[in-house]
Structure formats: C-alpha cells, structure tokens
Write a protein that holds these residues in place. Structure first.
Motif, mmCIF file in Angstrom:
data_model
loop_
_atom_site.group_PDB
_atom_site.id
_atom_site.type_symbol
_atom_site.label_atom_id
_atom_site.label_comp_id
_atom_site.label_asym_id
_atom_site.label_seq_id
_atom_site.Cartn_x
_atom_site.Cartn_y
_atom_site.Cartn_z
ATOM 1 N N LEU A 177 0.833 -1.209 0.000
ATOM 2 C CA LEU A 177 0.000 0.000 0.000
ATOM 3 C C LEU A 177 0.865 1.255 0.000
ATOM 4 O O LEU A 177 0.496 2.274 -0.608
ATOM 5 C CB LEU A 177 -0.947 -0.011 1.197
ATOM 6 C CG LEU A 177 -2.135 -0.981 1.089
ATOM 7 C CD1 LEU A 177 -2.906 -1.035 2.394
ATOM 8 C CD2 LEU A 177 -3.064 -0.569 -0.064
ATOM 9 N N GLU A 178 2.010 1.192 0.672
ATOM 10 C CA GLU A 178 2.947 2.330 0.640
ATOM 11 C C GLU A 178 3.385 2.617 -0.787
ATOM 12 O O GLU A 178 3.475 3.775 -1.201
ATOM 13 C CB GLU A 178 4.168 2.033 1.519
ATOM 14 C CG GLU A 178 3.960 2.244 2.992
ATOM 15 C CD GLU A 178 5.221 1.972 3.785
ATOM 16 O OE1 GLU A 178 6.297 1.775 3.159
ATOM 17 O OE2 GLU A 178 5.152 1.944 5.028
ATOM 18 N N LYS A 179 3.687 1.558 -1.530
ATOM 19 C CA LYS A 179 4.115 1.729 -2.923
ATOM 20 C C LYS A 179 3.013 2.324 -3.782
ATOM 21 O O LYS A 179 3.282 2.970 -4.808
ATOM 22 C CB LYS A 179 4.571 0.385 -3.503
ATOM 23 C CG LYS A 179 5.931 -0.086 -3.008
ATOM 24 C CD LYS A 179 6.304 -1.429 -3.605
ATOM 25 C CE LYS A 179 7.743 -1.823 -3.269
ATOM 26 N NZ LYS A 179 8.725 -1.014 -4.031
ATOM 27 N N LEU A 180 1.759 2.093 -3.397
ATOM 28 C CA LEU A 180 0.629 2.666 -4.123
ATOM 29 C C LEU A 180 0.264 4.060 -3.616
ATOM 30 O O LEU A 180 -0.657 4.699 -4.135
ATOM 31 C CB LEU A 180 -0.599 1.756 -3.993
ATOM 32 C CG LEU A 180 -0.541 0.423 -4.750
ATOM 33 C CD1 LEU A 180 -1.708 -0.469 -4.340
ATOM 34 C CD2 LEU A 180 -0.553 0.647 -6.258
ATOM 35 N N GLY A 181 0.987 4.527 -2.596
ATOM 36 C CA GLY A 181 0.713 5.844 -2.039
ATOM 37 C C GLY A 181 -0.568 5.880 -1.223
ATOM 38 O O GLY A 181 -1.231 6.924 -1.129
ATOM 39 N N ARG A 182 -0.916 4.758 -0.605
ATOM 40 C CA ARG A 182 -2.158 4.671 0.160
ATOM 41 C C ARG A 182 -1.877 4.110 1.553
ATOM 42 O O ARG A 182 -0.826 3.564 1.817
ATOM 43 C CB ARG A 182 -3.174 3.791 -0.576
ATOM 44 C CG ARG A 182 -3.592 4.381 -1.917
ATOM 45 C CD ARG A 182 -4.405 3.433 -2.764
ATOM 46 N NE ARG A 182 -4.723 4.058 -4.045
ATOM 47 C CZ ARG A 182 -5.909 4.567 -4.349
ATOM 48 N NH1 ARG A 182 -6.903 4.509 -3.466
ATOM 49 N NH2 ARG A 182 -6.123 5.136 -5.525
#
Length: 498
Positions: A177-182
């Motif tokens: 989710l961090e990689k998706l900016g969420r």
C-alpha cells in the motif's frame, strides 16, 4: 536429487566457498559452530512432479495414476541449504531440504496418518544429519492437526512456519500500500477461520483496522468475531460467507484458503487501488484472473530473503534463486536464534509469539523478497505507479469504473473457475452426491472428492470441547476455507449439519 547420505552437489560447494567472502556484512565474526535445521516440501501441482529428475518420464502416463502412485514413495533429501547467517550475531545456519511426493489433493483426500508417517520418517533422517529443528512446508503444515501429532512422534522439535507467514503477510500489506501511495483503511481476510487467517485478522483488529472475516461456516465466523472483540473491545469486525458484498470497500484482501477448483474472489468487485495478498500455496488467484484489473495489485505473499541475501537453497522449489518461503525462513530463523523448540503448532495462535518472531525477524536481518505477481513476475516500481495512476483515474470517473467492472465480469464468465491450479469440473461424476437442501429444498450436487475428503478427515477431528474453544481447529476448516462445496448455493445452508 541427493540420496539420503546427503552428498553435497557442486553448486552447494561453490555457495559454501562464496559464504566465506560475506563476513563484511555482519558486525560480529561468523560463528564457527553451525546450527542445523531441516525443512520438508512436496509437489504443489502435477507440473512439479513431472519436472522431478526421477519422474521425467511420467508425462506419458495419466496424471491421476502418477499422482496416486508416487505418493507412496518414501521421503527423500533434495539438497543442502547453505550460506545463511544472522546479521545480528553472525550465527551460521545450514539446512536440509527434503520432499515427500504427495500433492495437496492426495494429502487432503487420504487419512492424515499416511502423511504423518512420511513426515516422521523425514524427521528421523534429519536428526541423523544433525538438524535440531524441523519445518513443515505447504500442506504438510495443514494436514490433520497441523503438526501436533508429528511433533509428538518426531525426535526433534517441529514448526509449521505459520507464525512468520502471518508476519510477512501483514508486512506485505503495509509495504504494498505504501508503494501505491495509500494507507490501510479496511481489510478483508478470506479463509478467516483458518490458523493464518484468524491470526492476521486478530493482529489487524488490535491495530485498530476495520476487518471483514470471510469463511463458509457462520458459527465459526461468529466465534472468531467474539474472540476478536474480547481481545480488542473497540474493534470493528464484520463477517460474511462471501467476499462480494464487502470487497468494494476494502483496500487490502488476504486470501489464505485450502479450497480447490473454485473462484475465491470476484475481481470485478474490487476497490480501485487495492492489494490482494495471496498467501495460499498453491495460489488462490490465477494469473488470468489477476490480469483483468490493472488498477489492483495481486501479490504472492510469504517470500523471504535470508541474510545475507544470497543463501543457496540448492534446489528449484518454484521461487527465484535465493528466495525462501516464510515457513522455511521461520525454521532457519529459529536455528539462527538457537530456539530449538516447536514454535508454531496447531491451529490456534498466541499473538505474543507473533510479536516475538517479528522482532527476531528484524533483529537477525531477514527481509521480504521483491514482490511477485501470481505469474511469478517480479513487480517493479513502475507497475505500482501505473496501478496507482489508473486507480486515481477510476476513482474520479464513476462511469469508467462501472464499465471496467462490467468488462471484468464478462471476462470472468469466460474463465473456468479455479484455485490451487485446479479447475472446476463442469460435468458431475457418477460418484458425486446429489441431494436436496434441507432448508430451501433445492437440488445440491456435492463433488465426490469433497465428500471423500470430509469422511476421511472426520476421524482426525479434535474433540468438541477443543472445537468450541478454538474455532477452525479441525481438518475440515482447512480443507473447506473459502469453499462452498457442501453448502447450498441459494440459502448457504450446511448440507451436512442442518
């Protein structure tokens, strides 16, 4: 393949020589004493069997014949695992990789005692080699009572590796989710009443994350919900026998089922920008299904790099070189820390142990392997950026999202439902059980494989008292998780217990 006297292959010797050049990666000198462990795997699919050096000629034979015949073979040594050591203490570890030849379908459809016998044989071979702890891979940790009986009969401690599987699944959710900016807003666990699923749900609930529990048996879901609310009084917990209603509102979904030949998750229902963490081995989600939503990231979870990152497994277990399954990594981690104990056993989890192992995982320098899709392709930062960008566009354009859901639904209708690499059969066998639902009176067909497995495994169930205390603590809960076989599709009644 190596024989039982564990002669080391040339590639393994090379890895041991390379190991001597890695000393600069640890603060302390490498220990002269080596802690040894062993780990057992098995073929996840028929493709794994056909690739085995001893079984290359079996492709011309019927799969069903080969699958049953080779399951009678005794366990064998595959390779030595070398080059691993703790980043904290410099403690060196070596492992013995072993195999039994039963596929998941054979193990689930046979008496657990057959699997116990072969696993215990393997533990005795491992003990003679010098192993101090023994790990169970894939379905060897699921069959019967999840390692309890094997640990009682084994000469050395046994672990299922499920604790580190939980740790890595939760870390994968966070990092993806961090990689998706969420950030994680709501999570779903499919197979929630199983050991790994229930532990993931309990851990997330304690961190204040709203959780949806999905499994086929309502009474077990209610029991798990009560346990979570007792542990975390402020927890937001919902449950259902199907993921479809709740999936559009969850941006993280963990699947950890043991179901065969059915669709675990309808990709058309997923929330844009969500992640699906497929913990099951073999996988719950096919690559064909995962490819239908470019705004959603589906990840094969539970893959770990052992320090210093270039450990030689010595055999192709279906993962990239130097990458290990979390259950294998837990066994190696226990050896690094000198914890020669049966750490993970049975179907109930002590959350304190999860926190303890998570700290050991960090202290000794283990880390997640690069994320991979269900096809085995390593996911790049560009893949996450593209998914995030498309998800943002879909969230701004409801009509476009609706059209995508419709196209995905249409595409799914042309894909044969499957899980664990096994497709749902369209024709019913003469041996299938046909009956009427006791509630709605509609016709229900129960596949023979499911009924055969249910009757065989019924003998290995724990006592009713244990079942009430530990939801999901029987064999059927592992073989049925996420499955609707044995349940009416119209009213969801349990055909066997109404």
């Amino acid at each position: 393949m190596l024989s039982n006297d564990t002669t080391i292959t040339t590639s393994t010797k090379d890895a041991e020589q390379q190991h001597g050049n890695q000393d600069s990666h640890v603060e302390r000198p490498l220990s002269e004493k080596v802690h040894k462990f062993a780990f057992i795997v098995h073929p996840l699919t028929m493709a794994f069997l056909h690739k085995h050096p001893l079984l290359k000629g079996t492709k011309i034979l019927p799969d069903s014949f080969v699958e049953r015949s080779v399951s009678r073979l005794p366990p064998r040594v595959l390779s030595k695992i070398v080059g691993g050591y703790s980043a904290k203490t410099g403690q060196r570890v070596e492992g013995l990789l072993m195999t039994m030849f039963s596929t998941p379908r054979v193990m689930v459809g046979s008496k657990p005692e057959k699997s116990y016998k072969k696993i215990v044989q393997a533990t005795k071979i491992a003990e003679k080699w010098g192993a101090k702890v023994f790990g169970l891979g894939a379905f060897t940790s699921v069959v019967g009572d999840a390692g309890v009986t094997v640990a009682q009969q084994s000469p050395i401690p046994v672990t299922t590796g499920n604790t580190l599987t939980v740790v890595t699944a939760l870390e994968t959710v966070e990092k993806a989710l961090e990689k998706l900016g969420r950030r994680l807003t709501k999570a779903m666990v499919i197979g929630a009443t199983g050991s790994i699923g229930s532990a993931c749900a309990r851990m997330m609930a304690q961190e204040g994350i709203p959780v949806v529990l999905v499994a086929p048996k309502l009474e077990k879901l209610k029991s798990l919900k009560d346990i979570i609310e007792k542990e975390s009084p402020t927890a937001q917990v919902e449950f259902d026998t199907s993921p479809d209603t709740h999936a559009p509102y969850c941006n993280a979904i963990i699947t950890t089922t043991s179901a065969f030949g059915q669709r675990i998750l309808d990709m058309s229902t997923l929330k844009p920008g969500s992640v699906v963490i497929d913990v099951a081995r073999p996988s719950d989600i096919s690559d064909e299904e995962a490819s239908l939503r470019k705004d959603v990231v589906v990840i094969e979870s539970g893959e770990v790099l052992l320090p210093p990152g270039n450990v030689d497994i010595g055999y192709n277990i279906g993962l990239p070189r130097h990458v290990a399954y979390a259950c294998l990594a837990e066994t190696a981690l226990l050896a690094m820390d000198g914890r020669f104990e049966s750490f993970s056993l049975g179907r109930s989890f002590d959350l304190t142990k999860i926190r303890t192992l998570r700290q050991l995982y960090r202290d000794h320098g283990l880390q997640l392997a690069p994320f991979r899709s269900t096809s085995g392709r390593v996911l790049s930062d560009g893949d996450f950026e593209a998914a995030a960008e498309l998800a943002a566009q879909l969230e701004r354009d409801c009509d476009r999202l609706g059209q995508l859901r419709m196209r995905t639904k249409q595409s799914l209708s042309r894909i044969v439902p499957s899980s664990k690499g096994i497709q749902k059969t369209s024709k019913s066998s003469k041996l299938d059980i046909q009956t009427n639902c006791p509630c709605c009176k509609k016709r229900v067909v129960i596949p023979f494989v499911h009924e055969f497995s249910r009757r065989r495994n019924k003998r290995a169930l724990v006592s009713p008292e244990d079942e009430e205390t530990h939801p999901g603590s029987d064999v059927a809960s592992q073989t049925d998780i996420g499955s609707n076989q044995g349940y009416c599709k119209d009213c969801a009644a349990d055909i066997f217990h109404v």
